[in-house]
Design an enzyme around this catalytic site. Structure first.
Site, PDB file in Angstrom:
ATOM      1  N   LYS A   1       0.852  -1.203   0.000  1.00 50.62           N
ATOM      2  CA  LYS A   1       0.000   0.000   0.000  1.00 50.62           C
ATOM      3  C   LYS A   1       0.885   1.248   0.000  1.00 50.62           C
ATOM      4  CE  LYS A   1      -3.474  -2.803   2.111  1.00 50.62           C
ATOM      5  NZ  LYS A   1      -4.709  -2.901   2.852  1.00 50.62           N
TER       6      LYS A   1
ATOM      7  N   HIS B   1      -7.826  -3.187  -6.490  1.00 49.68           N
ATOM      8  CA  HIS B   1      -7.894  -3.330  -5.033  1.00 49.68           C
ATOM      9  C   HIS B   1      -9.077  -2.515  -4.503  1.00 49.68           C
ATOM     10  CE1 HIS B   1      -6.896  -2.984  -0.817  1.00 49.68           C
ATOM     11  NE2 HIS B   1      -6.122  -4.051  -0.979  1.00 49.68           N
TER      12      HIS B   1
END
Ligand code: PGA
Length: 257
Positions: free
Chosen positions: A15, A99
């Site tokens: 991330k 995502h």
């Protein structure tokens, strides 16, 4: 997991974490922990800015580098975006697409996911396609309908010989970053359904070769149980992938199965 027909893939998703210097330090520590024998595929997906450092640090190791996103156009006036060609030129092998954080915060839709899957496959990248329901959707009883829609639209127009390069990650949104893991049964139920959906599109021979991961608070404590299920072929790991020893513990859990 079923090693006879498909790869087991443990993939980290950093991330928006780690600088290039921290990437290098992670790689050195992680490489020192690599087991000598028995090996599942390991991928570390990093922010764009960390890609060169990760590729350099993992060169000549069995760890593949992935990106966390791409833009589907080839090139042009798209300020701030990164193309599939740019990633492939850096020896990136995988790219996370769709995502839930990108769907939620950056306007990603099933249509843009499909375009990105084609862009990735067009340059030989392996897309890790994320699908998953929110808690509200689970409680409304529409999980399987939603998953079928996400899988079918992500793969629309993808040729049978290219589907093998695709990884599907089942990530229930309610389990991401919450410490609330799906039970092995819940995860396996949806992963089996994803395989059945692919079977419906491409037939049994192709469907059994596709790697289907579970993601959502996977950690060293729950990985072995989750990975013991027939249709769960690996994990997409956020929080626990930021620490070399924790990610390696999950690799070991995968190797035991
Ligand atoms: P988590 O994230 O492991 O921190 O829940 C998983 C993911 O978002 O890919």
């Amino acid at each position: 997991m079923n090693r006879r027909y498909r790869k087991t893939i443990i993939a980290g998703n950093w991330k928006m974490n780690k600088t290039p210097s921290e990437t290098k330090a992670f790689a050195e520590e992680f490489k020192a922990l690599l087991p000598k024998t028995k090996w599942c595929d390991v991928v570390v997906c990093v922010p764009f800015i960390d890609v060169p450092a990760a590729v350099r640090a993992f060169k000549d190791s069995r760890v593949a580098v992935g990106a966390e996103n791409l833009y589907f156009e080839k090139s042009g006036a798209f300020t701030g975006e990164v193309s599939a060609d740019m990633l492939a030129d850096l020896d990136v092998r995988y790219v996370i697409i769709g995502h839930s954080e990108r769907r939620q915060y950056f306007g990603e839709t099933d249509i843009t996911v499909n375009k990105k899957v084609h862009a990735a496959l067009g340059v030989g990248l392996n897309p890790i396609i994320c699908v998953g329901e929110s808690l509200e959707q689970r409680e409304m009883g529409v999980t399987m309908d939603l998953i079928a829609l996400q899988v079918k639209s992500a793969l629309a127009g993808v040729a049978p010989e290219q589907v093998r390069k695709c990884v599907i990650a089942y990530e229930p949104i309610w389990a991401i970053g919450t410490g609330k893991t799906a039970t092995g049964e819940q995860a396996a139920e949806v992963c089996s359904f994803i395989r059945a959906t692919i079977r419906g599109l491409y037939g049994a021979r192709i469907a059994r070769g596709v790697t289907i991961q579970y993601g959502g608070s996977m950690n060293p404590g729950n990985a072995a149980e989750l990975l013991s299920h027939e249709d769960i072929d690996g994990g997409l790991i956020g929080g626990a992938a930021l620490k070399p020893d924790q990610l390696m513990a999950i690799v070991h859990a995968a190797n035991q199965n």
